[in-house]
Design a protein around this motif. Structure first.
Motif, short mmCIF file in Angstrom:
data_model
loop_
_atom_site.label_atom_id
_atom_site.label_comp_id
_atom_site.label_asym_id
_atom_site.label_seq_id
_atom_site.Cartn_x
_atom_site.Cartn_y
_atom_site.Cartn_z
N GLY A 144 0.79 -1.23 0.00
CA GLY A 144 0.00 0.00 0.00
C GLY A 144 0.81 1.27 0.00
N ALA A 145 2.05 1.22 -0.44
CA ALA A 145 2.92 2.40 -0.39
C ALA A 145 2.29 3.58 -1.13
CB ALA A 145 4.28 2.07 -1.00
N GLY A 146 2.24 4.73 -0.45
CA GLY A 146 1.72 5.95 -1.06
C GLY A 146 0.22 6.08 -1.08
N ASP A 147 -0.50 5.10 -0.50
CA ASP A 147 -1.96 5.14 -0.57
C ASP A 147 -2.57 6.37 0.11
OD1 ASP A 147 -2.05 2.85 -2.06
OD2 ASP A 147 -3.06 1.61 -0.57
N LEU A 168 9.07 7.37 -3.39
CA LEU A 168 8.71 6.21 -2.57
C LEU A 168 9.83 5.17 -2.60
CD1 LEU A 168 4.98 5.89 -3.66
CD2 LEU A 168 5.79 6.48 -1.37
N GLU A 169 10.46 4.97 -1.47
CA GLU A 169 11.60 4.06 -1.41
C GLU A 169 11.13 2.60 -1.39
OE1 GLU A 169 14.69 4.94 1.37
OE2 GLU A 169 14.09 7.06 1.51
N PRO A 170 11.81 1.72 -2.11
CA PRO A 170 11.42 0.31 -2.13
C PRO A 170 11.73 -0.39 -0.82
CG PRO A 170 13.46 0.62 -3.33
CD PRO A 170 12.97 2.00 -2.97
N SER A 494 11.50 16.48 13.29
CA SER A 494 10.73 15.65 12.37
C SER A 494 9.64 14.88 13.10
CB SER A 494 11.65 14.67 11.63
OG SER A 494 12.24 13.76 12.54
N ILE A 495 8.80 14.21 12.31
CA ILE A 495 7.72 13.37 12.82
C ILE A 495 7.78 12.02 12.10
CG2 ILE A 495 5.22 12.98 12.86
CD1 ILE A 495 4.81 15.96 13.14
N ARG A 496 7.62 10.95 12.86
CA ARG A 496 7.37 9.63 12.29
C ARG A 496 6.03 9.15 12.82
NH1 ARG A 496 10.60 8.33 8.02
NH2 ARG A 496 9.79 6.23 8.32
N MET A 497 5.31 8.36 12.00
CA MET A 497 3.99 7.89 12.38
C MET A 497 3.85 6.40 12.09
SD MET A 497 1.49 10.97 10.94
CE MET A 497 0.01 10.16 11.60
N LYS A 498 2.94 5.75 12.81
CA LYS A 498 2.53 4.39 12.47
C LYS A 498 1.18 4.12 13.13
CE LYS A 498 4.68 1.68 16.20
NZ LYS A 498 5.53 0.49 16.49
N PHE A 510 0.86 5.36 7.17
CA PHE A 510 1.51 6.42 7.94
C PHE A 510 3.01 6.18 8.07
CE2 PHE A 510 -2.83 6.20 10.02
CZ PHE A 510 -3.32 7.38 9.47
N HIS A 511 3.39 4.90 8.17
CA HIS A 511 4.80 4.55 8.39
C HIS A 511 5.69 4.92 7.22
CE1 HIS A 511 2.54 1.23 6.63
NE2 HIS A 511 3.62 0.99 5.91
N ASP A 512 5.11 5.20 6.05
CA ASP A 512 5.92 5.59 4.89
C ASP A 512 6.24 7.08 4.88
OD1 ASP A 512 6.12 3.04 3.71
OD2 ASP A 512 4.13 3.23 2.81
N LEU A 513 5.63 7.83 5.79
CA LEU A 513 5.87 9.27 5.83
C LEU A 513 7.17 9.59 6.56
CD1 LEU A 513 2.27 10.42 6.86
CD2 LEU A 513 3.32 10.71 4.60
N ASP A 514 7.90 10.53 6.02
CA ASP A 514 9.10 11.08 6.67
C ASP A 514 8.91 12.59 6.71
OD1 ASP A 514 11.56 11.60 7.76
OD2 ASP A 514 12.70 11.16 5.93
N LEU A 515 8.24 13.04 7.75
CA LEU A 515 7.80 14.44 7.86
C LEU A 515 8.88 15.29 8.50
CD1 LEU A 515 4.22 13.47 9.00
CD2 LEU A 515 4.73 14.71 6.89
#
Length: 520
Positions: A144-147, A168-170, A494-498, A510-515
């Motif tokens: 679901g990357a980028g959904d 989007l990093e693999p 920064s912020i990380r989410m999950k 959310f875990h794909d975000l690097d805010l």
């Protein structure tokens, strides 16, 4: 689609069997179908369901069960329109198949030959990426990357999605692992437009729906009028069923925007059972192209439940379809899930039968009915799929709840944030998503995503510099940890989410975000 639904009976259940099993087909009775549907709706708290069965090219059963809206009590009937979500993906692959038959593209052509601006994170992958790669969930991206660019109801454009792919990093190497994605189907839709000269939605309606006589079906939800016989989406929140919002679907049309009913989808299923042929003998797809759609490409895991109850040995993904063996027969299927709706189509070509199940609740009730019906064509004593799936879902739900409870029980509730709350306020930016803001609202931090008002909610302190975002719309079922990271200067960097619960739908990535904090 719900993470646990994906693990249990995958969103695009794809399976291929090379076993030419024979069996005497058993015609399920209307009483059996109605009783199964009723039990499924009760077990999974599903208000409404439409069921269609195609046999020998004919719609031999079409009925609605329950209501299309719990507030109005209007009944579901065979013409009730549902958002069919990822069942749309097979329409996109069929559209590409039509263009293949016309000699306008090839499955293994490079995407950049048609969309020169297309970029993946790795330049080599960009150069090698083919049309087939867009369709088979083997890109190397995570699940679901980028959904979040479209879920839930984000306002991203298709061009913005195309541009976001390069950031989007693999998670795995290219073409080595299965991980379901939606955004690459958006790109596939753009290829349809670039090659045909028609927007994806116009091509689907003119070149697929019109020849098949799918008169009530629409390529976009915006083309469904308020006067149509339309099912309302529902979600269960704290044990109570409630109506919820319709998913927009415009930006990700080619991945999941089609709206249709069982009468229309029966024509679609009959065409596939006929190997691409129309009732008048003309062909929507050539025999060779249709066979390509159902050719295995990407290996998928087989769940213990499938091994035990459907004797499934392997599963694969083809071009917009899932393929597996089911009790010794080829079983071709796909599921779909959006906010408040889940849908399913399953075909057993060796028995010349297909089942369509459309529901207006975010549960796996659809697959229990489809499998029960198809199993009844094979055996006089089909398995109790409602009980099998119901028990498995209850167990997984309990496990997810236990994870959340243990996390809160083990946190340091006496800890405090490192800084005054106002120090966390600001704008944070991710390269592929864009901006997220944190506001200090009279001593309460509020998180707001820039692309949708739905992802707005107060931040509840969890421990140290980690908070929990409690979204105002509780039907999202997607509360998330929000962890602030401080730099060497002691300021928020920064912020990380999950997601808080492992049961959260995977499209909340959310875990794909690097805010990263944006300086004022």
């Amino acid at each position: 689609m719900h993470k646990y639904l994906a693990r249990l009976i995958p969103r695009l259940a794809v399976v291929v069997s090379f076993i030419c099993a024979t069996a005497t087909a058993q015609e399920p009775t209307e009483a059996f179908i109605a009783e199964t549907a009723q039990r499924a709706m009760e077990t999974f708290n599903t208000p409404g369901m439409a069921i269609g069965i195609v046999k020998g090219g004919e719609l031999v059963y079409a009925a609605g069960h329950g209501v299309r809206d719990i507030e109005t009590g209007e009944p579901v009937d065979p013409d009730t329109i549902f958002q069919i979500a990822s069942l749309t993906k097979a329409f996109t692959t069929a559209a590409l198949g039509i263009l293949v038959d016309e000699g306008k593209l090839g499955w293994d052509d490079k995407v950049i030959d048609y969309l020169p601006e297309f970029r993946m994170y790795d330049p080599w992958v960009t150069r090698e990426f083919t049309i087939r790669d867009l369709l088979t969930h083997r890109s190397g991206l995570g699940l679901g990357a980028g959904d979040l660019l479209f879920w839930p109801n984000q306002d991203s454009t298709r061009q913005e999605i195309l541009e976001a792919m390069r950031h989007l990093e693999p998670e795995t190497s290219f073409r080595t692992a299965y991980a379901y994605d939606n955004l690459l189907y958006v790109i596939a839709g753009e290829v349809v437009g670039a090659v045909s000269g028609m927007p994806w939605e116009d091509f689907i309606e003119a070149r697929i729906m019109a020849p098949l006589g799918m008169d009530d079906c629409r390529a976009l939800p915006s083309r469904v009028t308020d006067s149509d016989n339309r099912a309302t989406p529902h979600m269960e929140v704290d044990g109570e069923l409630q109506t919820t919002f319709f998913s927009g679907g415009g930006p990700t049309a080619a991945a999941g925007a089609v709206n249709c009913n069982v009468t229309g989808l029966a024509r679609w299923a009959a065409m596939h059972l006929a190997g691409g042929a129309l009732p008048d003998g003309e062909r929507l797809l050539s025999e060779a192209t249709h066979a390509e759609l159902w050719t295995p490409v990407t290996l998928m895991p087989v769940s213990a439940l499938s091994r035990e109850h459907s004797q499934t040995h392997f599963r694969t993904y083809g071009l917009g379809w899932g393929l597996q063996d089911f009790l010794g027969h080829l079983y071709v299927s796909h599921s779909g899930g959006l906010q408040g709706m889940t849908t399913y189509i399953a075909l057993m070509p060796e028995l010349d039968v297909a089942v369509i199940v459309l529901t207006n609740q975010f549960t796996p009730s659809y697959v229990t009915v489809a499998n029960s019906i198809l199993h009844s064509y094979i055996s006089e004593s089909p398995a109790d799929w409602v009980a099998i799936v119901g028990d498995a879902m209850a167990e997984q739900g309990n496990e997810a709840q236990q994870v959340v409870e243990e996390a809160f029980a083990n946190r340091n509730a006496e800890s405090s944030p490192s800084l005054p709350l106002e120090a966390y306020a600001g704008t944070y930016r991710d390269a592929w998503y864009g901006d997220v803001s944190v506001e200090d609202d009279l001593g309460t931090l509020v998180l707001r995503f820039s692309r949708t008002d739905l992802l707005t909610g107060p931040l509840e302190h969890f421990q140290y510099d980690t908070f929990v975002a409690r979204w105002q719309d509780r039907s999202l079922l997607a509360d998330a940890y929000v962890t602030f990271t401080l730099g060497a200067d002691g300021k928020v960097e920064s912020i990380r989410m999950k997601a808080v619960s492992p049961a959260t739908d995977f499209s909340y990535d959310f875990h794909d975000l690097d805010l990263r904090r944006v300086e004022d």
